[in-house]
Design an enzyme around this catalytic site. Structure first.
Site, PDB file in Angstrom:
ATOM      1  N   LYS A 166      -5.206  36.230  46.419  1.00 15.02           N
ATOM      2  CA  LYS A 166      -5.752  35.267  45.578  1.00 15.02           C
ATOM      3  C   LYS A 166      -6.485  33.909  44.978  1.00 15.02           C
ATOM      4  CE  LYS A 166      -7.118  40.111  43.165  1.00 15.02           C
ATOM      5  NZ  LYS A 166      -7.724  40.362  42.116  1.00 15.02           N
ATOM      6  N   LYS A 219      -8.534  44.826  53.900  1.00 14.71           N
ATOM      7  CA  LYS A 219      -8.605  46.157  52.939  1.00 14.71           C
ATOM      8  C   LYS A 219     -10.342  46.352  52.893  1.00 14.71           C
ATOM      9  CE  LYS A 219      -8.009  45.347  48.480  1.00 14.71           C
ATOM     10  NZ  LYS A 219      -7.033  44.801  47.085  1.00 14.71           N
ATOM     11  N   LYS A 256     -14.046  45.139  46.789  1.00 17.26           N
ATOM     12  CA  LYS A 256     -15.611  45.042  46.185  1.00 17.26           C
ATOM     13  C   LYS A 256     -15.489  43.454  46.533  1.00 17.26           C
ATOM     14  CE  LYS A 256     -13.079  47.220  41.793  1.00 17.26           C
ATOM     15  NZ  LYS A 256     -13.086  47.177  40.428  1.00 17.26           N
TER      16      LYS A 256
HETATM   17  P1  AMP Z   1      -9.084  48.017  40.982  1.00 15.11           P
HETATM   18  O1  AMP Z   1     -10.529  47.806  42.355  1.00 15.11           O
HETATM   19  O2  AMP Z   1      -8.408  46.231  42.392  1.00 15.11           O
HETATM   20  O3  AMP Z   1      -8.995  47.844  40.502  1.00 15.11           O
HETATM   21  O4  AMP Z   1      -8.619  48.667  42.063  1.00 15.11           O
HETATM   22  C1  AMP Z   1      -8.773  49.954  41.906  1.00 15.11           C
HETATM   23  C2  AMP Z   1      -7.327  50.852  42.427  1.00 15.11           C
HETATM   24  O5  AMP Z   1      -8.198  51.344  44.075  1.00 15.11           O
HETATM   25  C3  AMP Z   1      -6.025  50.720  42.417  1.00 15.11           C
HETATM   26  O6  AMP Z   1      -4.586  51.353  42.414  1.00 15.11           O
HETATM   27  C4  AMP Z   1      -5.624  49.528  44.350  1.00 15.11           C
HETATM   28  O7  AMP Z   1      -4.232  49.701  44.128  1.00 15.11           O
HETATM   29  C5  AMP Z   1      -6.978  51.324  44.692  1.00 15.11           C
HETATM   30  N1  AMP Z   1      -7.435  50.934  46.000  1.00 15.11           N
HETATM   31  C6  AMP Z   1      -8.442  49.101  46.122  1.00 15.11           C
HETATM   32  N2  AMP Z   1      -8.589  48.966  46.773  1.00 15.11           N
HETATM   33  C7  AMP Z   1      -8.662  50.593  47.950  1.00 15.11           C
HETATM   34  C8  AMP Z   1      -8.297  50.195  49.208  1.00 15.11           C
HETATM   35  N3  AMP Z   1      -9.051  49.830  49.952  1.00 15.11           N
HETATM   36  N4  AMP Z   1      -7.670  51.334  50.023  1.00 15.11           N
HETATM   37  C9  AMP Z   1      -6.949  51.769  48.634  1.00 15.11           C
HETATM   38  N5  AMP Z   1      -7.095  51.916  47.699  1.00 15.11           N
HETATM   39  C10 AMP Z   1      -7.755  51.140  47.132  1.00 15.11           C
END
Ligand code: AMP
Ligand code: TRP
Length: 339
Positions: A116, A203, A206
Site C-alpha cells: 500500500k 487480486k 475495490k
Molecule cells: P476489505 O475490503 O479489504 O476490508 O476486505 C474485506 C474481506 O474481504 C477481508 O476478509 C478480505 O480478506 C476479503 N477479500 C478482499 N478481497 C478479496 C479477494 N479478491 N478474494 C477473496 N477475499 C477477499
C-alpha cells in the site's frame, strides 16, 4: 446475549468502496454460515478506512452500504452483532496498548503495508503502519477464537497471534499465560483469493480503477453478463486436469468462482466443461452469478429505502458490543496497571 459455550467469531470489512465478489466469496458468505453455531461479531471497520484519506461524505454512506450488504447477504442481527468500529471507543484504546506490545520489526515485515505504501513509504500515515495493531485490538477485545477472512489477511492474523502471545507472556504474573485466547484464522481454500477478471495475477479489489475487473453487488444482470463475457481467458479449450490450470490464472479464477458459487468441487466443474469452449461456460457462470447476486441486490434496494431500520440495527449492535468490550477492557486495564 452472549452464549458462553459458543466460540467467538470476529471479522470486519472496511467501508472504502463498493463491495465485490471477492469480499463475498472470501469473507461475507463465510460469515453467514458461521452464525448458527458461533457467537459472531461482524464489524464495519471505519477506523481502518481512514488510514488512507476518505472523503467524509463518502465514508458515511459507505459505512451504511457495508451494513446493508451484511444484512442483504444473510447476516441476521438476531444471531450476530453488527456494529461500526468507531462507535465502540475501546477498539482505539486497546490498539494503543497493543502499540506498546508489538515490536517495530514485526510491523516492518507486513507485506500489505509495503504494497500500500509502495515507494511513498515516508509519506503515508503512521496509522497505515500501525493498522495491524488496531486489527489485533478488534479481535482480542472480544477474546475471539476464530477470524474468517480472505487469504490477504493471513499475515495480519499471524501477527495478532504473536501480539496475544507476547501480551500473555509480558503480563503472565498479572493476567496469566492464557489471558488472551490465541485466535485461529478461518480461510477457505477455494474462495480465499478471487482474482481480477482482467488480470488473473491481481487480486479482485475495490481500488482497481477498472470496474470491469470486478463484479459488484449493485451490478445489474446485464452488467454481470457483460463483465463475464469480457472476462479475460485464453485461446485453449477448458482442460480436464487441474494441473493444466497452473499457467492459466484467468481460467483458473473463473472456474474457482464457478466452483465456489455452485458448491461443486473444482474437479467436477472441470469434468462437466472440459474440452468445451468458453462461451457456454461463461453463459452458465453468468446465470449462476445472477442467481446469487440478484436477490442480494433486491434486498439492498429495499434496505436503501429503510435507513431507519438500518440505523436501529447498528445502534443495537453498538450497545451489545459496548457491553462486552467494557467488561473486557476493565480487565485489560487492570492487568496493565492502568487503574
Ligand atoms: P476489505 O475490503 O479489504 O476490508 O476486505 C474485506 C474481506 O474481504 C477481508 O476478509 C478480505 O480478506 C476479503 N477479500 C478482499 N478481497 C478479496 C479477494 N479478491 N478474494 C477473496 N477475499 C477477499
Ligand atoms: N484488515 C481487514 C481487511 O482489510 C479488515 C479488518 C479490520 C479485520 N479488523 C479486522 C478483519 C478484524 C478481521 C478481523 O480486510
Amino acid at each position: 446475549m452472549q452464549d458462553k459455550k459458543k466460540k467467538v467469531v470476529f471479522s470486519g470489512v472496511q467501508p472504502t468502496g463498493s463491495l465485490h465478489l471477492g469480499n463475498y466469496l472470501g469473507a461475507i458468505k463465510n460469515f453467514v454460515g458461521l452464525q448458527d453455531d458461533h457467537d459472531c461479531l461482524y464489524c464495519i471497520v471505519d477506523l481502518h478506512a481512514i488510514t488512507v484519506w476518505q472523503n467524509p461524505n463518502d465514508l458515511k454512506s459507505n459505512i451504511l452500504d457495508v451494513a446493508s450488504v451484511y444484512l442483504a447477504a444473510g447476516i441476521d442481527p438476531k444471531k450476530s452483532v453488527i456494529f461500526v468500529q468507531s462507535t465502540v471507543p475501546h477498539h482505539a484504546e486497546l490498539a494503543w496498548i497493543l502499540n506498546c506490545i508489538t515490536r517495530i520489526g514485526w510491523l516492518n515485515r507486513m507485506t500489505q503495508f509495503k504494497e500500500k505504501a509502495g515507494k511513498n513509504r515516508e509519506n503515508v500515515s503512521s496509522g497505515l503502519y500501525t493498522y495491524p495493531n488496531l486489527m489485533a485490538a478488534d479481535i482480542l477485545l472480544y477474546f475471539s477464537d476464530l477470524v474468517p477472512v480472505g487469504d490477504d489477511q493471513k499475515q495480519h492474523l499471524e501477527l495478532t497471534r504473536d501480539i496475544a502471545q507476547k501480551f500473555n507472556n509480558d503480563y503472565s504474573n498479572f493476567g496469566g499465560t492464557d489471558f488472551f485466547p490465541i485466535p485461529d484464522p478461518l480461510i477457505l481454500d477455494e474462495s480465499s483469493r478471487i482474482m481480477s477478471l482482467r488480470d488473473g495475477t491481481k487480486k479482485m479489489s475495490k481500488s482497481d480503477p477498472s470496474v470491469m475487473s470486478r463484479i459488484e453487488f449493485k451490478d445489474s444482470n446485464d452488467q454481470i453478463i457483460k463483465k463475464i463475457s469480457k472476462a479475460k481467458t485464453d485461446p485453449l479449450p477448458i482442460p480436464s486436469n487441474i494441473n493444466d490450470l497452473e499457467r492459466r490464472p484467468e481460467v483458473n479464477n473463473l472456474l474457482l468462482i464457478f466452483s465456489s458459487l455452485s458448491g461443486s468441487k473444482l474437479n467436477d466443474v472441470l469434468s462437466d466443461y472440459s474440452g468445451k469452449q468458453f462461451s457456454q461456460f461463461k453463459k452458465d457462470l453468468s446465470d449462476l452469478l445472477i442467481a446469487n447476486i440478484e436477490p442480494i441486490r433486491e434486498e439492498l434496494t429495499r434496505l436503501d429505502n429503510d435507513q431507519v431500520f438500518l440505523r436501529e440495527i447498528l445502534e443495537k449492535g453498538t450497545d451489545e458490543a459496548m457491553k462486552r468490550s467494557n467488561i473486557n477492557m476493565k480487565k485489560i486495564r487492570d492487568i496493565v496497571g492502568l487503574n
